[in-house]
Design an enzyme around this catalytic site. Structure first.
Site, PDB file in Angstrom:
ATOM      1  N   HIS A 193     -82.256  28.100 -40.510  1.00 33.09           N
ATOM      2  CA  HIS A 193     -81.654  27.146 -39.636  1.00 33.09           C
ATOM      3  C   HIS A 193     -81.558  28.045 -38.263  1.00 33.09           C
ATOM      4  CE1 HIS A 193     -79.089  25.082 -43.013  1.00 33.09           C
ATOM      5  NE2 HIS A 193     -80.376  25.020 -42.881  1.00 33.09           N
TER       6      HIS A 193
HETATM    7  C1  LIG Z   1     -87.463  25.880 -45.351  1.00 35.38           C
HETATM    8  C2  LIG Z   1     -86.596  25.078 -44.623  1.00 35.38           C
HETATM    9  C3  LIG Z   1     -85.584  24.420 -45.116  1.00 35.38           C
HETATM   10  C4  LIG Z   1     -84.930  23.694 -44.124  1.00 35.38           C
HETATM   11  N1  LIG Z   1     -84.006  22.775 -44.708  1.00 35.38           N
HETATM   12  C5  LIG Z   1     -83.380  21.934 -43.995  1.00 35.38           C
HETATM   13  C6  LIG Z   1     -82.728  20.821 -44.355  1.00 35.38           C
HETATM   14  O1  LIG Z   1     -82.517  20.617 -45.686  1.00 35.38           O
HETATM   15  N2  LIG Z   1     -81.924  20.006 -43.608  1.00 35.38           N
HETATM   16  C7  LIG Z   1     -82.036  20.184 -42.096  1.00 35.38           C
HETATM   17  O2  LIG Z   1     -81.405  19.501 -41.460  1.00 35.38           O
HETATM   18  N3  LIG Z   1     -82.694  21.234 -41.505  1.00 35.38           N
HETATM   19  C8  LIG Z   1     -83.291  22.136 -42.376  1.00 35.38           C
HETATM   20  N4  LIG Z   1     -84.173  22.927 -41.630  1.00 35.38           N
HETATM   21  C9  LIG Z   1     -84.610  22.956 -40.469  1.00 35.38           C
HETATM   22  C10 LIG Z   1     -85.160  22.039 -39.775  1.00 35.38           C
HETATM   23  O3  LIG Z   1     -86.472  21.524 -40.670  1.00 35.38           O
HETATM   24  C11 LIG Z   1     -85.438  22.356 -38.290  1.00 35.38           C
HETATM   25  O4  LIG Z   1     -84.225  22.440 -37.713  1.00 35.38           O
HETATM   26  C12 LIG Z   1     -86.293  21.137 -37.601  1.00 35.38           C
HETATM   27  O5  LIG Z   1     -87.589  20.970 -38.270  1.00 35.38           O
HETATM   28  C13 LIG Z   1     -86.595  21.803 -36.182  1.00 35.38           C
HETATM   29  O6  LIG Z   1     -87.300  20.753 -35.675  1.00 35.38           O
HETATM   30  P1  LIG Z   1     -88.354  21.156 -34.261  1.00 35.38           P
HETATM   31  O7  LIG Z   1     -88.728  19.753 -33.953  1.00 35.38           O
HETATM   32  O8  LIG Z   1     -87.165  21.582 -33.302  1.00 35.38           O
HETATM   33  O9  LIG Z   1     -89.215  22.281 -34.724  1.00 35.38           O
HETATM   34  P2  LIG Z   1     -90.263  22.427 -35.837  1.00 35.38           P
HETATM   35  O10 LIG Z   1     -89.992  21.423 -36.917  1.00 35.38           O
HETATM   36  O11 LIG Z   1     -90.348  23.914 -36.133  1.00 35.38           O
HETATM   37  O12 LIG Z   1     -91.580  21.935 -35.288  1.00 35.38           O
HETATM   38  C14 LIG Z   1     -92.439  22.657 -34.251  1.00 35.38           C
HETATM   39  C15 LIG Z   1     -93.820  22.306 -34.187  1.00 35.38           C
HETATM   40  O13 LIG Z   1     -94.346  22.722 -33.143  1.00 35.38           O
HETATM   41  C16 LIG Z   1     -95.588  23.398 -33.557  1.00 35.38           C
HETATM   42  N5  LIG Z   1     -95.993  24.506 -32.760  1.00 35.38           N
HETATM   43  C17 LIG Z   1     -95.647  25.680 -32.690  1.00 35.38           C
HETATM   44  N6  LIG Z   1     -96.051  26.430 -31.760  1.00 35.38           N
HETATM   45  C18 LIG Z   1     -97.079  25.571 -31.266  1.00 35.38           C
HETATM   46  C19 LIG Z   1     -98.263  25.958 -30.072  1.00 35.38           C
HETATM   47  N7  LIG Z   1     -98.400  27.059 -29.691  1.00 35.38           N
HETATM   48  N8  LIG Z   1     -98.913  24.865 -29.757  1.00 35.38           N
HETATM   49  C20 LIG Z   1     -99.015  23.568 -30.722  1.00 35.38           C
HETATM   50  N9  LIG Z   1     -98.042  23.369 -31.692  1.00 35.38           N
HETATM   51  C21 LIG Z   1     -97.164  24.420 -31.641  1.00 35.38           C
HETATM   52  C22 LIG Z   1     -95.372  23.862 -35.009  1.00 35.38           C
HETATM   53  O14 LIG Z   1     -96.585  23.982 -35.611  1.00 35.38           O
HETATM   54  C23 LIG Z   1     -94.510  22.943 -35.607  1.00 35.38           C
HETATM   55  O15 LIG Z   1     -95.150  21.791 -36.233  1.00 35.38           O
HETATM   56  C24 LIG Z   1     -85.201  23.832 -42.697  1.00 35.38           C
HETATM   57  C25 LIG Z   1     -86.042  24.650 -42.109  1.00 35.38           C
HETATM   58  C26 LIG Z   1     -86.917  25.240 -43.098  1.00 35.38           C
HETATM   59  C27 LIG Z   1     -87.763  26.508 -42.400  1.00 35.38           C
END
Ligand SMILES: Cc1cc2nc3c(=O)[nH]c(=O)nc-3n(C[C@H](O)[C@H](O)[C@H](O)COP(=O)(O)OP(=O)(O)OC[C@H]3O[C@@H](n4cnc5c(N)ncnc54)[C@H](O)[C@@H]3O)c2cc1C
Length: 564
Positions: free
Chosen positions: A539
């Protein structure tokens, strides 16, 4: 790697039992994939996780705005849809595969190189491609506290309408709840199948005096069946929820395999005006007329800001990166830690064993695919509970521990995936768990909800492809350890209830190497176990801190605009 062997094994088992043709239907298709790249867009969004996909969906509602969504990873295949595979997916290329730096013997001691693996998703859908799918909002008071700190617009009453707008609750008893929405993009449901152990967990909670609750509703403290982001009992990544339904909008271009190396910032106006990105191997400079939106996750968003000249001045100076704005980017890293080593053996064949799943695949796959039923719809985690330790100093209904209840233990898959994902050493695994390999068991992972320790993300060098340095600083404040130890003791007490005894629950007592100097079961022993089997719940957050103008550690304002 052993993970991909495992996924391949599963893949093979699935493929063996369905007719040709179905796979093609299961492949993700996007009519959006191959649109031409323009030189300029109104908005450029970096990262197609839940954040990026949601914003892409909403902005592209305005037909005359042109939106570009860039994602470093690829499109995914059907394996992602099968809920039970979530642990296996963490070991696949859908994870950036970062690890914490080794730190002063405080944490991760039983893990390879004393470094905790810290997964983060990579692909169109981001971390929602590999996460556990639990649908859990913050406690009401968290939002109210943010607002009290000066973050206008973030109080519970102000965010609740957005939670409801996003949600499409499919749980019948919650359909009329004023805390849930019914029309949103994100399907929320129970898994179709649960092991009999879930009943034991819920009964045990009631025996211990807790109510059964909707933890996303009026009160959080209590026990519950897990709510999950599922649709027809399949995983719904943010790409499926937010991009699939609108992929015909011609003002939205989604590009996978597109790695953003830098945000282009005008050094005079300090306005972000575009990005430098490698798209399918070719470098492009793309301009943004209105805004660049950074949604690259808690590790890569700060990394990109720092590479672009926004970050702690002293750190950027060390790396010869010209400073555009001195802000505390990368600091304030937080994580919900737990301890996944508790193993309660049972005397009935009711656990979720990987061998059993593979053997039953001829029945399980068609059951999941055609009817949305059966063991493949499971998440691993079946139940949650929010409880108070003796250390909880917060007022009513702000529990300090979450129990994650699972019908598996570290040994349920013979050490093939879960312990690999956690990075547990062969020595620790073989000493403690090999004797109970593939046996029916359950576990509770007691997770601290309000850790006090803070880590930071730094750049190792100024090269965009170098992974960030993650200084987790776990247990820098030892009160975090004390809370988890209390959680462990509470979980053990719960195993003694009639409900858990009716399935013959017994705690597996093989001592952890490195902790044998302490009496098994003492607080010192459990503290040592947490330092060895340091379990992250992934998280990661806080690295581009939101705060009002007077907060010198804030990176973004309450409207999420970078200061400066
Ligand atoms: C194993 C695991 C289990 C989890 N379980 C839960 C759960 O059960 N419930 C829950 O609510 N949350 C859970 N989470 C957390 C939740 O998935 C995240 O909080 C959420 O996905 C965050 O969303 P985001 O869009 O901020 O970032 P992310 O989902 O991390 O997306 C960021 C994206 O940006 C891309 N990116 C990064 N750098 C670059 C770049 N330089 N150029 C282009 N693209 C780039 C990445 O590839 C990625 O696709 C879990 C996380 C993990 C790792």
């Amino acid at each position: 790697t052993s993970l991909s062997i495992n996924v391949n094994e599963f893949d093979y088992a699935v493929k063996s039992y369905i007719e040709d043709g179905i796979f093609e239907q299961l492949e993700y298709k996007s009519s959006n994939k191959d649109q031409d790249l323009l030189l300029e867009y109104d908005f450029i969004i970096v990262g197609a996780g839940p954040g990026g996909c949601t914003v892409a969906n909403r902005l592209s509602e305005i037909p005359h705005w042109k939106i570009l969504l860039l994602e470093a990873g690829h499109y995914f295949n059907y394996l992602v849809d099968i809920p039970v595979l979530n642990t296996n997916l963490i070991l696949s290329p859908l994870n950036w595969g970062y690890k914490t730096e080794k730190e002063d013997c405080r944490a991760c001691l039983g893990l390879k190189g004393q470094r905790c693996p810290w997964p983060s998703g990579k692909g169109v859908g981001g971390t929602s491609l590999i996460n556990t799918m639990l649908y859990t909002r913050g406690n009401k008071r968290n939002y109210d506290d943010w607002a009290k700190l000066g973050n206008y617009g973030w109080s519970y009453n102000e965010v609740l309408p957005y939670f409801k707008k996003a949600e499409r609750i499919q749980i019948s008893e919650l359909q009329n709840s004023s805390y849930h929405g019914t029309q949103g993009f994100i399907g929320v449901d129970y898994t179709e199948y649960n092991t009999p152990m879930l009943d034991a967990f819920l009964q045990a909670g009631m025996e211990a005096g807790y109510p059964l609750v909707d933890y996303n509703g009026k009160t959080q403290t209590g026990f519950a069946r897990a709510q999950a982001t599922l649709h027809k009992r399949s995983r719904r990544s943010s790409a499926k929820d937010y991009i699939d339904p609108i992929k015909k909008r011609c003002n939205l271009t989604v590009k996978d395999s597109s790695f953003v190396k830098k945000i282009l910032i005008d050094p005079v106006t300090k306005k972000a005006c575009g990005v430098l990105a490698t798209i399918k191997g070719i470098d492009h400079k793309i301009l943004a007329r209105k805004e660049v939106i950074l949604s690259a996750g808690a590790f890569n968003s700060p990394k990109l800001l720092m590479l672009s000249g926004i970050g702690p001045q002293e750190h950027l100076n060390d790396l010869n990166i010209p400073v555009i704005k001195n802000l505390r980017v990368g600091e304030n890293l937080q994580e919900h830690l737990a301890m996944a080593g508790l193993t309660f053996l049972v005397n009935q064949p009711i656990g979720l064993l990987q061998d059993r799943l593979i053997k039953e695949m001829p029945k399980l796959f068609p059951e999941w695919y055609f009817e949305g039923k059966g063991k493949l719809t499971m998440l691993g985690c079946e139940g949650l509970a929010y409880v108070n330790t003796k250390y909880n100093v917060f007022p009513d209904d702000l529990p300090d521990i979450e129990f994650i209840f699972t019908a598996v233990s570290l040994a349920s898959d013979g050490g093939v995936s879960l312990r690999q994902e956690m990075g547990i050493t062969d020595h620790l695994y073989n000493s403690v768990y090999s004797s109970v390999d593939r046996k029916d068991s359950w576990s509770i992972w007691p997770m601290i909800l309000y850790p006090r320790s803070r880590g930071k993300v730094l750049l190792k060098d100024s090269h965009p492809l170098t992974p960030p340095l993650i200084h987790a600083n776990f247990f820098n404040d030892t009160r975090d350890l004390d809370v988890i130890v209390e959680g462990i003791k509470m979980a053990i007490e719960l195993s003694k209830t009639k409900a858990f005894q009716s399935i013959g629950s017994t705690l597996h007592k093989a001592p952890i190497p490195g902790c044998s100097q302490y009496t098994f079961g003492s607080d010192a022993y459990w503290g040592c176990s947490v330092r060895h089997i340091t379990t992250q719940l992934h998280h990661q957050c806080g690295t581009c801190k939101m705060g009002p103008r007077w907060d010198s550690s804030a990176v973004v304002d309450p409207q999420l605009k970078v200061y400066g």
